[in-house]
Design an enzyme around this catalytic site. Structure first.
Site, short mmCIF file in Angstrom:
data_model
loop_
_atom_site.label_atom_id
_atom_site.label_comp_id
_atom_site.label_asym_id
_atom_site.label_seq_id
_atom_site.Cartn_x
_atom_site.Cartn_y
_atom_site.Cartn_z
CG HIS A 53 16.99 27.93 25.05
ND1 HIS A 53 16.59 27.96 23.72
CD2 HIS A 53 16.32 26.89 25.60
CE1 HIS A 53 15.74 26.98 23.50
NE2 HIS A 53 15.55 26.31 24.62
NE ARG A 104 9.03 21.53 27.44
CZ ARG A 104 8.83 20.28 27.92
NH1 ARG A 104 7.62 19.78 27.96
NH2 ARG A 104 9.85 19.56 28.36
CB THR A 105 13.35 23.49 22.01
OG1 THR A 105 13.28 24.13 23.29
CG2 THR A 105 14.10 24.39 21.04
NE ARG A 162 17.89 22.08 23.35
CZ ARG A 162 16.83 22.11 24.16
NH1 ARG A 162 16.44 21.03 24.80
NH2 ARG A 162 16.17 23.24 24.33
CE LYS A 199 28.82 6.07 11.11
NZ LYS A 199 28.53 6.01 9.65
#
Length: 309
Positions: A136, A58-59, A108, A87
């Site tokens: 959030h 969703r986000t 995120r 890496k």
């Protein structure tokens, strides 16, 4: 208005009441444009870098949809295994690299505080799409937008939050944002997943009434809004502890019959088993409408932080 121009969106408690009002008004205007079938060019020529180092549906998709609906473009990392973090590249260096490709960055990350670290590395706006069990903020804004659409206003409401309140960045952020309003809270959780004490103490210092309980029935009977959350497997170091707690609360139609009349049911999604599918047909089941509200709210944020709105 310029009050959010070039600002990072890092925490739900960073906003003034004026800023929240501006975001809500801008989101409503964009939603009206979408409903009218308008083709927008607000962000034409702008590029959003969408960096997701934790899973998201969703986000990520609503941020990217928001940018595309505004006429902008998106470049994305949706799997950390495909980026140079695999890496050993530091977040600082990733952000310093990406700022050369994009006009703003949504991030995120599994680490609490990652958004602040990213913001310190660049002058481009950073929008926190979730940092571990921390914050959030854009979710809290779409949650407020949903409450206002469903109830008219947040003021005067009793709001229950249930489930994993210890690790839930969505509930931490929503509580922070709702301190701007006249609300009462029920926090429903087993002892191991209670809302962090510092959050409860902060609310009480502000004079906000908080009731902590293990009883979902008690909260349902008193609440105008129930905000359910899943027990988050990914936040548990001990799988056995997750298995013990995962079914702590399950809302079904039989239990809903004991709720306050007209209660609105919300959930940040994804759900696992904490809301039965027989609740979906209830008129006050707002969680899929809530998810869709992410698009106009994130449209508003993208336009405001770039000064395009």
């Amino acid at each position: 208005m310029a009050i959010l121009r070039n600002k990072d969106i890092l925490r739900a408690d960073q906003f003034s009441k004026e800023e929240v009002g501006l975001i809500m008004d801008t989101a409503r205007a964009f939603e009206q444009d979408l409903q009218a079938g308008e083709v927008l060019d607000t962000m034409k020529g702008q590029i959003l870098a969408s960096l997701f180092f934790e899973p998201s549906t969703r986000t990520r998709l609503s941020f990217e949809t928001a940018m595309l609906r505004l006429g902008g473009e998106v470049v994305t990392v949706a799997d950390p295994k495909t980026s140079s973090t695999a890496k050993g590249e530091s977040l600082h260096d990733t952000i310093k690299t990406v700022e050369g490709y994009a006009d703003l960055i949504v991030l995120r990350h599994p680490q609490i505080g990652a958004a602040e670290e990213a913001a310190a590395a660049t002058d481009k706006p950073i929008l926190n799409a979730g940092d571990g069990a921390g914050q959030h903020p854009t979710q809290s804004l779409l949650d407020l937008y949903t409450i206002e659409k469903e109830k008219g206003t947040a003021d005067g409401l009793t709001i229950s939050l249930a489930g994993d309140l210890k690790n839930g960045r969505t509930v931490h952020s929503l509580v922070d944002l709702l301190t701007l309003f006249d609300v009462k809270f029920y926090f429903v959780a087993p002892p191991a997943l209670r809302m962090p004490e510092e959050i409860v103490a902060k609310l009480k210092t502000k004079g906000i009434k908080v009731t902590e309980t293990e009883s979902l029935e008690e909260a349902l009977a008193a609440s105008d809004v129930l905000y359910m959350t899943r027990i988050q497997r990914e936040r548990f170091a001990d799988p056995a502890e997750y298995e013990r707690l995962k079914g702590a609360y399950v809302l079904n139609r039989a239990l809903l019959e004991k709720a306050k009349e007209g209660i609105t049911i919300m959930h940040p999604l994804p759900r696992v088993n904490e809301i039965a599918t027989d609740v979906d047909e209830y008129a006050g089941a707002a969680y899929f409408r809530q998810s869709a509200n992410g698009v106009p709210v994130r449209m508003a944020l993208l336009a405001l932080v770039t000064g395009k709105a």
